[in-house]
Design a protein around this motif. Structure first.
Motif, PDB file in Angstrom:
ATOM      1  N   GLY A  57     -83.043  18.141 -41.228  1.00  0.00           N
ATOM      2  CA  GLY A  57     -82.272  18.452 -42.419  1.00  0.00           C
ATOM      3  C   GLY A  57     -81.257  19.555 -42.178  1.00  0.00           C
ATOM      4  O   GLY A  57     -81.433  20.404 -41.290  1.00  0.00           O
ATOM      5  N   ILE A  58     -80.197  19.584 -42.998  1.00  0.00           N
ATOM      6  CA  ILE A  58     -79.111  20.543 -42.802  1.00  0.00           C
ATOM      7  C   ILE A  58     -79.576  21.993 -42.924  1.00  0.00           C
ATOM      8  O   ILE A  58     -79.129  22.860 -42.174  1.00  0.00           O
ATOM      9  CB  ILE A  58     -77.949  20.264 -43.791  1.00  0.00           C
ATOM     10  CG1 ILE A  58     -76.780  21.215 -43.543  1.00  0.00           C
ATOM     11  CG2 ILE A  58     -78.438  20.328 -45.233  1.00  0.00           C
ATOM     12  CD1 ILE A  58     -76.121  21.054 -42.208  1.00  0.00           C
ATOM     13  N   ASN A  59     -80.507  22.272 -43.846  1.00  0.00           N
ATOM     14  CA  ASN A  59     -80.959  23.651 -44.027  1.00  0.00           C
ATOM     15  C   ASN A  59     -81.699  24.173 -42.798  1.00  0.00           C
ATOM     16  O   ASN A  59     -81.474  25.307 -42.349  1.00  0.00           O
ATOM     17  CB  ASN A  59     -81.852  23.749 -45.267  1.00  0.00           C
ATOM     18  CG  ASN A  59     -81.063  23.591 -46.542  1.00  0.00           C
ATOM     19  OD1 ASN A  59     -79.841  23.719 -46.555  1.00  0.00           O
ATOM     20  ND2 ASN A  59     -81.750  23.287 -47.641  1.00  0.00           N
ATOM     21  N   LYS A  60     -82.568  23.346 -42.227  1.00  0.00           N
ATOM     22  CA  LYS A  60     -83.282  23.739 -41.013  1.00  0.00           C
ATOM     23  C   LYS A  60     -82.318  23.892 -39.836  1.00  0.00           C
ATOM     24  O   LYS A  60     -82.446  24.814 -39.024  1.00  0.00           O
ATOM     25  CB  LYS A  60     -84.350  22.699 -40.690  1.00  0.00           C
ATOM     26  CG  LYS A  60     -85.560  22.744 -41.605  1.00  0.00           C
ATOM     27  CD  LYS A  60     -86.345  24.025 -41.384  1.00  0.00           C
ATOM     28  CE  LYS A  60     -87.626  24.032 -42.202  1.00  0.00           C
ATOM     29  NZ  LYS A  60     -88.401  25.304 -42.025  1.00  0.00           N
ATOM     30  N   GLN A  79     -69.722  15.933 -28.889  1.00  0.00           N
ATOM     31  CA  GLN A  79     -70.342  15.384 -30.095  1.00  0.00           C
ATOM     32  C   GLN A  79     -71.828  15.173 -29.819  1.00  0.00           C
ATOM     33  O   GLN A  79     -72.199  14.716 -28.732  1.00  0.00           O
ATOM     34  CB  GLN A  79     -69.685  14.059 -30.497  1.00  0.00           C
ATOM     35  CG  GLN A  79     -68.270  14.210 -31.029  1.00  0.00           C
ATOM     36  CD  GLN A  79     -67.692  12.899 -31.536  1.00  0.00           C
ATOM     37  OE1 GLN A  79     -68.121  11.821 -31.133  1.00  0.00           O
ATOM     38  NE2 GLN A  79     -66.727  12.980 -32.422  1.00  0.00           N
ATOM     39  N   TRP A  80     -72.654  15.504 -30.801  1.00  0.00           N
ATOM     40  CA  TRP A  80     -74.086  15.265 -30.667  1.00  0.00           C
ATOM     41  C   TRP A  80     -74.719  15.237 -32.060  1.00  0.00           C
ATOM     42  O   TRP A  80     -74.035  15.444 -33.070  1.00  0.00           O
ATOM     43  CB  TRP A  80     -74.737  16.316 -29.774  1.00  0.00           C
ATOM     44  CG  TRP A  80     -74.835  17.706 -30.345  1.00  0.00           C
ATOM     45  CD1 TRP A  80     -75.897  18.277 -30.958  1.00  0.00           C
ATOM     46  CD2 TRP A  80     -73.809  18.714 -30.335  1.00  0.00           C
ATOM     47  NE1 TRP A  80     -75.622  19.559 -31.341  1.00  0.00           N
ATOM     48  CE2 TRP A  80     -74.353  19.851 -30.969  1.00  0.00           C
ATOM     49  CE3 TRP A  80     -72.492  18.754 -29.869  1.00  0.00           C
ATOM     50  CZ2 TRP A  80     -73.610  21.022 -31.145  1.00  0.00           C
ATOM     51  CZ3 TRP A  80     -71.753  19.919 -30.042  1.00  0.00           C
ATOM     52  CH2 TRP A  80     -72.310  21.033 -30.659  1.00  0.00           C
ATOM     53  N   GLU A  81     -76.028  14.967 -32.116  1.00  0.00           N
ATOM     54  CA  GLU A  81     -76.727  14.833 -33.389  1.00  0.00           C
ATOM     55  C   GLU A  81     -78.070  15.546 -33.329  1.00  0.00           C
ATOM     56  O   GLU A  81     -78.529  15.956 -32.263  1.00  0.00           O
ATOM     57  CB  GLU A  81     -76.922  13.347 -33.748  1.00  0.00           C
ATOM     58  CG  GLU A  81     -75.621  12.582 -33.912  1.00  0.00           C
ATOM     59  CD  GLU A  81     -75.842  11.113 -34.238  1.00  0.00           C
ATOM     60  OE1 GLU A  81     -77.027  10.698 -34.336  1.00  0.00           O
ATOM     61  OE2 GLU A  81     -74.845  10.376 -34.396  1.00  0.00           O
ATOM     62  N   VAL A 129     -67.878  21.645 -36.247  1.00  0.00           N
ATOM     63  CA  VAL A 129     -68.009  21.020 -37.563  1.00  0.00           C
ATOM     64  C   VAL A 129     -69.400  20.398 -37.640  1.00  0.00           C
ATOM     65  O   VAL A 129     -69.765  19.562 -36.816  1.00  0.00           O
ATOM     66  CB  VAL A 129     -66.937  19.941 -37.797  1.00  0.00           C
ATOM     67  CG1 VAL A 129     -67.132  19.285 -39.163  1.00  0.00           C
ATOM     68  CG2 VAL A 129     -65.541  20.545 -37.699  1.00  0.00           C
ATOM     69  N   VAL A 130     -70.168  20.804 -38.654  1.00  0.00           N
ATOM     70  CA  VAL A 130     -71.521  20.303 -38.866  1.00  0.00           C
ATOM     71  C   VAL A 130     -71.516  19.410 -40.100  1.00  0.00           C
ATOM     72  O   VAL A 130     -71.127  19.853 -41.185  1.00  0.00           O
ATOM     73  CB  VAL A 130     -72.527  21.465 -39.046  1.00  0.00           C
ATOM     74  CG1 VAL A 130     -73.948  20.930 -39.175  1.00  0.00           C
ATOM     75  CG2 VAL A 130     -72.421  22.449 -37.886  1.00  0.00           C
ATOM     76  N   SER A 131     -71.939  18.154 -39.937  1.00  0.00           N
ATOM     77  CA  SER A 131     -71.859  17.173 -41.030  1.00  0.00           C
ATOM     78  C   SER A 131     -73.223  16.545 -41.284  1.00  0.00           C
ATOM     79  O   SER A 131     -73.790  15.903 -40.390  1.00  0.00           O
ATOM     80  CB  SER A 131     -70.858  16.062 -40.679  1.00  0.00           C
ATOM     81  OG  SER A 131     -69.606  16.586 -40.327  1.00  0.00           O
ATOM     82  N   PRO A 132     -73.785  16.701 -42.499  1.00  0.00           N
ATOM     83  CA  PRO A 132     -75.032  15.999 -42.835  1.00  0.00           C
ATOM     84  C   PRO A 132     -74.768  14.493 -42.956  1.00  0.00           C
ATOM     85  O   PRO A 132     -73.890  14.077 -43.705  1.00  0.00           O
ATOM     86  CB  PRO A 132     -75.407  16.602 -44.194  1.00  0.00           C
ATOM     87  CG  PRO A 132     -74.578  17.838 -44.338  1.00  0.00           C
ATOM     88  CD  PRO A 132     -73.322  17.579 -43.569  1.00  0.00           C
ATOM     89  N   HIS A 148     -80.712  14.052 -41.104  1.00  0.00           N
ATOM     90  CA  HIS A 148     -79.906  13.718 -39.933  1.00  0.00           C
ATOM     91  C   HIS A 148     -78.569  14.456 -40.023  1.00  0.00           C
ATOM     92  O   HIS A 148     -77.876  14.363 -41.032  1.00  0.00           O
ATOM     93  CB  HIS A 148     -79.672  12.204 -39.877  1.00  0.00           C
ATOM     94  CG  HIS A 148     -79.351  11.713 -38.511  1.00  0.00           C
ATOM     95  ND1 HIS A 148     -79.117  10.387 -38.233  1.00  0.00           N
ATOM     96  CD2 HIS A 148     -79.214  12.365 -37.321  1.00  0.00           C
ATOM     97  CE1 HIS A 148     -78.862  10.240 -36.947  1.00  0.00           C
ATOM     98  NE2 HIS A 148     -78.911  11.431 -36.384  1.00  0.00           N
ATOM     99  N   VAL A 149     -78.216  15.178 -38.955  1.00  0.00           N
ATOM    100  CA  VAL A 149     -76.993  15.983 -38.932  1.00  0.00           C
ATOM    101  C   VAL A 149     -76.200  15.656 -37.669  1.00  0.00           C
ATOM    102  O   VAL A 149     -76.779  15.457 -36.597  1.00  0.00           O
ATOM    103  CB  VAL A 149     -77.330  17.494 -38.961  1.00  0.00           C
ATOM    104  CG1 VAL A 149     -76.068  18.335 -38.840  1.00  0.00           C
ATOM    105  CG2 VAL A 149     -78.063  17.841 -40.242  1.00  0.00           C
TER     106      VAL A 149
END
Length: 236
Positions: free
Chosen positions: A62-65, A56-58, A101-104, A109-110
């Motif tokens: 933004g999600i688009n970038k 897990q990481w962050e 799994v990518v979550s905004p 922040h993602v």
């Protein structure tokens, strides 16, 4: 809908990765976008003999970038889809299968969650005496039970194995047979079977042997189930 189209478009793009090493994490056999200081990894897990690694990481972006960078870092045959809130990404190599799994979390922040499963089955060490003898004991045809789950956790100092069995026999019959098998295999039963208050037909048994602690929880919910938890003593 527009956001989903943008995500698909970014995922289909090909191009060089512009991320610096300070902006990537080493996971899933690849370098992926993220802040290394936020990376949390759990290793030494296994299910059914297959090794599992959880990451897990962050990333403060933004999600688009994030998706634009991530697209260039993943294999060409990657499969991806969105459930409206999260992006699910799957790819495989000869060694492992990966699910990301990518979550905004907000506009800038993602979060990422990656599960990796090794394709080849682990071969258990021959000196894992308690574990092998326990598996052999439960394979006795008189118990008439079926293995439903086999999970191994070595992420802490003490290795733990969890097994789940199902049986068509009654709880009372299983308790008697299991107690007999435990004594026959030199397990010392700490307490007599304990009735559980939450179920009409349920018992727990604790036993010790060669530095191992064994906990068995039996419950009848229309069918009998045996949850086995073995800790310590896997490697004498």
């Amino acid at each position: 809908m527009i956001k989903l189209i943008l995500l698909i478009y970014f995922f289909a793009m090909q191009g060089p990765c512009l991320a610096h090493l300070s902006n990537v994490v080493m996971v899933g056999e690849r370098q992926l976008v993220g802040d290394p200081d936020t990376l949390f990894t759990i290793k030494k897990l296994s299910m059914g003999g297959y090794a599992i690694t959880l990451n897990q990481w962050e990333r403060a972006q933004g999600i688009n970038k994030v998706m634009e960078t991530l697209t260039a870092q993943l294999p060409d045959d990657t499969l991806a889809w969105s459930d409206g809130e999260r992006m699910h990404i799957v790819w495989s190599t000869s060694e492992q299968s990966h699910v990301l799994v990518v979550s905004p979390l907000d506009a800038n922040h993602v979060s990422f969650s990656l599960s990796s499963i090794r394709m080849s089955v682990l071969h258990a060490s021959r000196d894992e005496t308690s574990y092998h003898q326990l598996k052999k004991m439960f394979s006795d045809s008189t118990l008439n039970i079926q293995l439903m789950m086999n999970v191994r956790d070595e992420s802490h100092d003490v290795a733990v194995v969890s097994l789940l069995y199902a049986s068509t026999q009654s709880i009372n019959t299983l308790v008697q047979k299991i107690r007999h098998s435990l004594k026959k295999n030199d397990w010392f039963i700490v307490d007599a079977p304990q009735a559980q208050r939450h179920f009409k037909q349920a018992y727990s048994i604790d036993a010790v042997r060669l530095g191992s602690h064994l906990r068995l929880d039996l419950v009848d919910i229309g069918q009998s189930f045996i949850y086995v938890n073995l800790s310590g003593g896997l490697k004498p």
